[in-house]
Design a protein around this motif. Structure first.
Motif, PDB file in Angstrom:
ATOM      1  N   ASN A 227     -85.015 -59.648  -8.737  1.00  0.00           N
ATOM      2  CA  ASN A 227     -84.979 -58.375  -9.462  1.00  0.00           C
ATOM      3  C   ASN A 227     -85.941 -57.363  -8.855  1.00  0.00           C
ATOM      4  OD1 ASN A 227     -83.052 -59.361 -11.203  1.00  0.00           O
ATOM      5  ND2 ASN A 227     -84.523 -59.981 -12.758  1.00  0.00           N
TER       6      ASN A 227
ATOM      7  N   ASN B  82     -86.094 -73.717  -9.938  1.00  0.00           N
ATOM      8  CA  ASN B  82     -86.609 -72.469  -9.376  1.00  0.00           C
ATOM      9  C   ASN B  82     -85.912 -71.219  -9.907  1.00  0.00           C
ATOM     10  OD1 ASN B  82     -88.401 -73.852  -7.676  1.00  0.00           O
ATOM     11  ND2 ASN B  82     -86.758 -74.256  -6.232  1.00  0.00           N
ATOM     12  N   ARG B  83     -85.018 -71.375 -10.858  1.00  0.00           N
ATOM     13  CA  ARG B  83     -84.199 -70.256 -11.319  1.00  0.00           C
ATOM     14  C   ARG B  83     -85.039 -69.083 -11.817  1.00  0.00           C
ATOM     15  NH1 ARG B  83     -80.004 -71.916 -15.572  1.00  0.00           N
ATOM     16  NH2 ARG B  83     -81.905 -72.733 -16.453  1.00  0.00           N
ATOM     17  N   ASP B  84     -86.024 -69.326 -12.679  1.00  0.00           N
ATOM     18  CA  ASP B  84     -86.789 -68.234 -13.266  1.00  0.00           C
ATOM     19  C   ASP B  84     -87.605 -67.474 -12.229  1.00  0.00           C
ATOM     20  OD1 ASP B  84     -85.792 -68.779 -15.758  1.00  0.00           O
ATOM     21  OD2 ASP B  84     -87.448 -70.107 -16.303  1.00  0.00           O
ATOM     22  N   SER B  85     -88.313 -68.179 -11.381  1.00  0.00           N
ATOM     23  CA  SER B  85     -89.142 -67.487 -10.388  1.00  0.00           C
ATOM     24  C   SER B  85     -88.275 -66.754  -9.371  1.00  0.00           C
ATOM     25  CB  SER B  85     -90.076 -68.471  -9.686  1.00  0.00           C
ATOM     26  OG  SER B  85     -89.346 -69.416  -8.941  1.00  0.00           O
ATOM     27  N   LYS B  86     -87.152 -67.317  -9.000  1.00  0.00           N
ATOM     28  CA  LYS B  86     -86.275 -66.647  -8.039  1.00  0.00           C
ATOM     29  C   LYS B  86     -85.631 -65.412  -8.652  1.00  0.00           C
ATOM     30  CE  LYS B  86     -85.371 -70.510  -5.100  1.00  0.00           C
ATOM     31  NZ  LYS B  86     -85.783 -70.453  -3.790  1.00  0.00           N
ATOM     32  N   ASN B  87     -85.305 -65.453  -9.944  1.00  0.00           N
ATOM     33  CA  ASN B  87     -84.736 -64.275 -10.594  1.00  0.00           C
ATOM     34  C   ASN B  87     -85.737 -63.131 -10.616  1.00  0.00           C
ATOM     35  OD1 ASN B  87     -82.172 -65.191 -11.085  1.00  0.00           O
ATOM     36  ND2 ASN B  87     -82.625 -65.931 -13.134  1.00  0.00           N
ATOM     37  N   LEU B  88     -86.998 -63.434 -10.886  1.00  0.00           N
ATOM     38  CA  LEU B  88     -88.036 -62.405 -10.899  1.00  0.00           C
ATOM     39  C   LEU B  88     -88.148 -61.756  -9.528  1.00  0.00           C
ATOM     40  CD1 LEU B  88     -90.431 -60.965 -12.291  1.00  0.00           C
ATOM     41  CD2 LEU B  88     -91.857 -62.823 -11.451  1.00  0.00           C
TER      42      LEU B  88
END
Length: 117
Positions: A44, A35-41
């Protein structure tokens, strides 16, 4: 039966046949990686919305509104791309809101900041 290994650390698994991880730590680490990419979006975007809100909130309101210039907002780091909702009046004026604080573009690069009750 083939030897089963943890998907994260590769340690040998004992117990249930459908077990994928050796511990809660490995299970959490695996899901955090997924889930790293979606959570970073999302993180931010939320950070930018919070910053915009703090900037709007930094202006003292009199009777629920005040005026400022576009340059003051930009100098404080306001990003006009990030809002939570729009409100269009019957007269056709469009207010841009960040949660309960909003702004209305006026003439000569002035903005009226308002608070929704």
């Amino acid at each position: 039966m083939p030897e089963r290994k943890c998907l994260v650390c590769g340690e040998k698994l004992l117990g249930r046949i459908d077990q994928k991880y050796c511990s809660d730590h490995c299970r959490n680490a695996y899901n955090n990686l997924l889930n790293r990419d979606s959570k970073n979006l999302v993180r931010n975007i939320n950070n930018k919305l919070r910053k915009n809100y703090r900037i709007l909130d930094s202006f003292p309101l009199r009777d629920g509104k005040t005026k400022t210039t576009k340059m003051r907002l930009l100098d404080k780091g306001f990003d006009f791309e990030y809002i939570t909702n729009l409100y269009t009046t019957k007269k056709g004026s469009t207010y841009y809101f960040v949660y309960d604080l909003g702004y209305l573009p006026l003439d000569n690069d002035y903005y009226m900041i308002v608070k929704r009750e």
